[in-house]
Design a protein around this motif. Sequence first.
Motif, PDB file in Angstrom:
ATOM      1  N   ASN A  47       0.881  -1.168   0.075  1.00  0.00           N
ATOM      2  CA  ASN A  47      -0.085   0.084  -0.147  1.00  0.00           C
ATOM      3  C   ASN A  47       1.039   1.328   0.048  1.00  0.00           C
ATOM      4  O   ASN A  47       1.023   1.961   0.921  1.00  0.00           O
ATOM      5  N   PRO A  48       1.527   1.477  -1.120  1.00  0.00           N
ATOM      6  CA  PRO A  48       2.459   2.826  -1.131  1.00  0.00           C
ATOM      7  C   PRO A  48       1.571   4.045  -1.275  1.00  0.00           C
ATOM      8  O   PRO A  48       0.290   3.947  -1.363  1.00  0.00           O
ATOM      9  N   ASP A  49       2.147   5.095  -0.763  1.00  0.00           N
ATOM     10  CA  ASP A  49       1.530   6.359  -0.689  1.00  0.00           C
ATOM     11  C   ASP A  49       1.042   6.796  -2.205  1.00  0.00           C
ATOM     12  O   ASP A  49       1.727   6.566  -3.183  1.00  0.00           O
ATOM     13  N   PRO A  50      -0.310   7.097  -2.206  1.00  0.00           N
ATOM     14  CA  PRO A  50      -0.902   7.351  -3.576  1.00  0.00           C
ATOM     15  C   PRO A  50      -0.216   8.702  -4.213  1.00  0.00           C
ATOM     16  O   PRO A  50       0.105   8.474  -5.470  1.00  0.00           O
ATOM     17  N   GLN A  51       0.497   9.591  -3.632  1.00  0.00           N
ATOM     18  CA  GLN A  51       1.136  10.595  -4.171  1.00  0.00           C
ATOM     19  C   GLN A  51       2.503  10.122  -4.775  1.00  0.00           C
ATOM     20  O   GLN A  51       3.014  10.788  -5.955  1.00  0.00           O
ATOM     21  N   ASP A  52       3.117   9.330  -4.022  1.00  0.00           N
ATOM     22  CA  ASP A  52       4.251   8.486  -4.599  1.00  0.00           C
ATOM     23  C   ASP A  52       4.039   7.728  -5.896  1.00  0.00           C
ATOM     24  O   ASP A  52       4.855   8.043  -7.089  1.00  0.00           O
ATOM     25  N   LEU A  53       2.703   7.155  -5.983  1.00  0.00           N
ATOM     26  CA  LEU A  53       2.329   6.420  -7.196  1.00  0.00           C
ATOM     27  C   LEU A  53       2.105   7.374  -8.435  1.00  0.00           C
ATOM     28  O   LEU A  53       2.651   7.056  -9.487  1.00  0.00           O
ATOM     29  N   VAL A  54       1.389   8.321  -7.936  1.00  0.00           N
ATOM     30  CA  VAL A  54       1.339   9.720  -9.119  1.00  0.00           C
ATOM     31  C   VAL A  54       2.617  10.022  -9.895  1.00  0.00           C
ATOM     32  O   VAL A  54       2.625   9.943 -11.140  1.00  0.00           O
ATOM     33  N   ILE A  55       3.835  10.244  -8.905  1.00  0.00           N
ATOM     34  CA  ILE A  55       4.918  10.722  -9.440  1.00  0.00           C
ATOM     35  C   ILE A  55       5.312   9.630 -10.328  1.00  0.00           C
ATOM     36  O   ILE A  55       6.047   9.793 -11.484  1.00  0.00           O
ATOM     37  N   ALA A  56       5.711   8.265  -9.792  1.00  0.00           N
ATOM     38  CA  ALA A  56       6.017   7.104 -10.467  1.00  0.00           C
ATOM     39  C   ALA A  56       5.242   6.945 -11.742  1.00  0.00           C
ATOM     40  O   ALA A  56       5.844   6.757 -12.896  1.00  0.00           O
ATOM     41  N   ARG A  57       3.915   7.199 -11.839  1.00  0.00           N
ATOM     42  CA  ARG A  57       3.242   6.738 -13.094  1.00  0.00           C
ATOM     43  C   ARG A  57       3.535   8.192 -14.241  1.00  0.00           C
ATOM     44  O   ARG A  57       3.603   7.933 -15.292  1.00  0.00           O
ATOM     45  N   ASP A  58       3.633   9.286 -13.614  1.00  0.00           N
ATOM     46  CA  ASP A  58       3.924  10.451 -14.473  1.00  0.00           C
ATOM     47  C   ASP A  58       5.394  10.358 -15.082  1.00  0.00           C
ATOM     48  O   ASP A  58       5.536  10.324 -16.533  1.00  0.00           O
ATOM     49  N   ILE A  59       6.328   9.817 -14.400  1.00  0.00           N
ATOM     50  CA  ILE A  59       7.734   9.257 -14.900  1.00  0.00           C
ATOM     51  C   ILE A  59       7.687   8.365 -16.114  1.00  0.00           C
ATOM     52  O   ILE A  59       8.204   8.611 -16.997  1.00  0.00           O
ATOM     53  N   LEU A  60       7.023   7.286 -15.607  1.00  0.00           N
ATOM     54  CA  LEU A  60       6.629   6.455 -16.592  1.00  0.00           C
ATOM     55  C   LEU A  60       5.868   6.816 -18.202  1.00  0.00           C
ATOM     56  O   LEU A  60       6.231   6.408 -19.211  1.00  0.00           O
ATOM     57  N   PHE A  80       5.064   1.233 -21.444  1.00  0.00           N
ATOM     58  CA  PHE A  80       3.719   0.891 -21.510  1.00  0.00           C
ATOM     59  C   PHE A  80       3.478  -0.323 -20.746  1.00  0.00           C
ATOM     60  O   PHE A  80       2.473  -0.358 -19.966  1.00  0.00           O
ATOM     61  N   SER A  81       4.238  -1.270 -20.842  1.00  0.00           N
ATOM     62  CA  SER A  81       3.973  -2.374 -19.850  1.00  0.00           C
ATOM     63  C   SER A  81       4.300  -2.223 -18.448  1.00  0.00           C
ATOM     64  O   SER A  81       3.447  -2.802 -17.620  1.00  0.00           O
ATOM     65  N   GLN A  82       5.161  -1.226 -18.080  1.00  0.00           N
ATOM     66  CA  GLN A  82       5.344  -1.032 -16.604  1.00  0.00           C
ATOM     67  C   GLN A  82       3.996  -0.125 -16.190  1.00  0.00           C
ATOM     68  O   GLN A  82       3.697  -0.184 -15.041  1.00  0.00           O
ATOM     69  N   LEU A  83       3.341   0.711 -16.965  1.00  0.00           N
ATOM     70  CA  LEU A  83       2.382   1.446 -16.663  1.00  0.00           C
ATOM     71  C   LEU A  83       1.110   0.717 -16.370  1.00  0.00           C
ATOM     72  O   LEU A  83       0.076   1.243 -15.837  1.00  0.00           O
ATOM     73  N   GLN A  84       0.923  -0.488 -16.964  1.00  0.00           N
ATOM     74  CA  GLN A  84      -0.162  -1.359 -16.763  1.00  0.00           C
ATOM     75  C   GLN A  84      -0.606  -1.472 -15.252  1.00  0.00           C
ATOM     76  O   GLN A  84      -1.858  -1.729 -14.878  1.00  0.00           O
ATOM     77  N   THR A  85       0.557  -1.812 -14.546  1.00  0.00           N
ATOM     78  CA  THR A  85       0.262  -1.889 -12.815  1.00  0.00           C
ATOM     79  C   THR A  85      -0.632  -0.529 -12.477  1.00  0.00           C
ATOM     80  O   THR A  85      -1.519  -0.843 -11.755  1.00  0.00           O
ATOM     81  N   PHE A  86      -0.093   0.516 -12.793  1.00  0.00           N
ATOM     82  CA  PHE A  86      -0.876   1.758 -12.520  1.00  0.00           C
ATOM     83  C   PHE A  86      -2.127   2.082 -12.940  1.00  0.00           C
ATOM     84  O   PHE A  86      -3.048   2.647 -12.329  1.00  0.00           O
ATOM     85  N   TYR A  87      -2.358   1.663 -14.337  1.00  0.00           N
ATOM     86  CA  TYR A  87      -3.663   1.887 -14.817  1.00  0.00           C
ATOM     87  C   TYR A  87      -4.737   0.966 -14.392  1.00  0.00           C
ATOM     88  O   TYR A  87      -5.754   1.365 -14.481  1.00  0.00           O
ATOM     89  N   ASN A  88      -4.300  -0.197 -14.265  1.00  0.00           N
ATOM     90  CA  ASN A  88      -4.961  -1.528 -13.857  1.00  0.00           C
ATOM     91  C   ASN A  88      -5.199  -1.653 -12.262  1.00  0.00           C
ATOM     92  O   ASN A  88      -6.410  -1.546 -11.781  1.00  0.00           O
TER      93      ASN A  88
END
Length: 263
Positions: A47-60, A80-88
Amino acid sequence: MAPPQLVQLYRELQQTFTSGNLQQTGVLLTRLKIALTETGLLVPLGNPDPQDLVIARDILEVGAFWSIRTKDIPSFDRYFSQLQTFYNDFSSVLPPSPREYPLRGLNLIRLLTQNRIADFHTTLESLPLRADALTANPYIAHPINLEQWLMEGSYSKVWNAREEAPAEEYKFFVDSLMGTIRNEIASCEETAYESLPLKDAATLLFFKNQSELIAFAQQRGWQVDLTAGKINFAKKTEEKVEIPKEKLILANLQYARELEQIV
């Protein structure tokens, strides 16, 4: 919370990418991917911090767009493959990303350029959108239309779609599609004609000027006659197949004798 150094690099990445400095963007992306790996955000678990996830998603996401602009398709596939975790997997805890559907649309066109039609339809059906919302989304409607026109053989519509692309990055894949289409048309021309006027050949192959046509003709091994204003297609030598006539005659006679014995 993400380490201050990662946040600082992230801000630098945003500024650098916006300015159009692709070389420095690539350098920052490499450093940031290492930082994301060290902080467990590249492949987030628990359960990582959502703000950190947004930063990671933006970078990818920046990495995916950067890959297209530098014409590095394998790199785009990885991002794009790495982004699937964030999108799904984290879609319920993250705010929607304005870059998500532009990237999903780019991935659909990439599948078309590789002639992976089955994967195209599977990916399209797996999108988290209702059927009526697919064509309402300009980033998804564009590859849907391209696939339909390709199946119909409406290549002029594919060509015109370049100017109707919903994002600049889409033009790269449409150009790649046109390269495949041109080679198919060229193969048909070689079979159907001995020669064609330069103007007609340019029109059929969707070239805007004669210099583009001549460069393409040289790649195909065609002879360009500028004086006569035409292209002579290199005819492939037909292979002669020797038919063993005597053996066939003897075999047929033997077959006839056997039939007579049966009767």
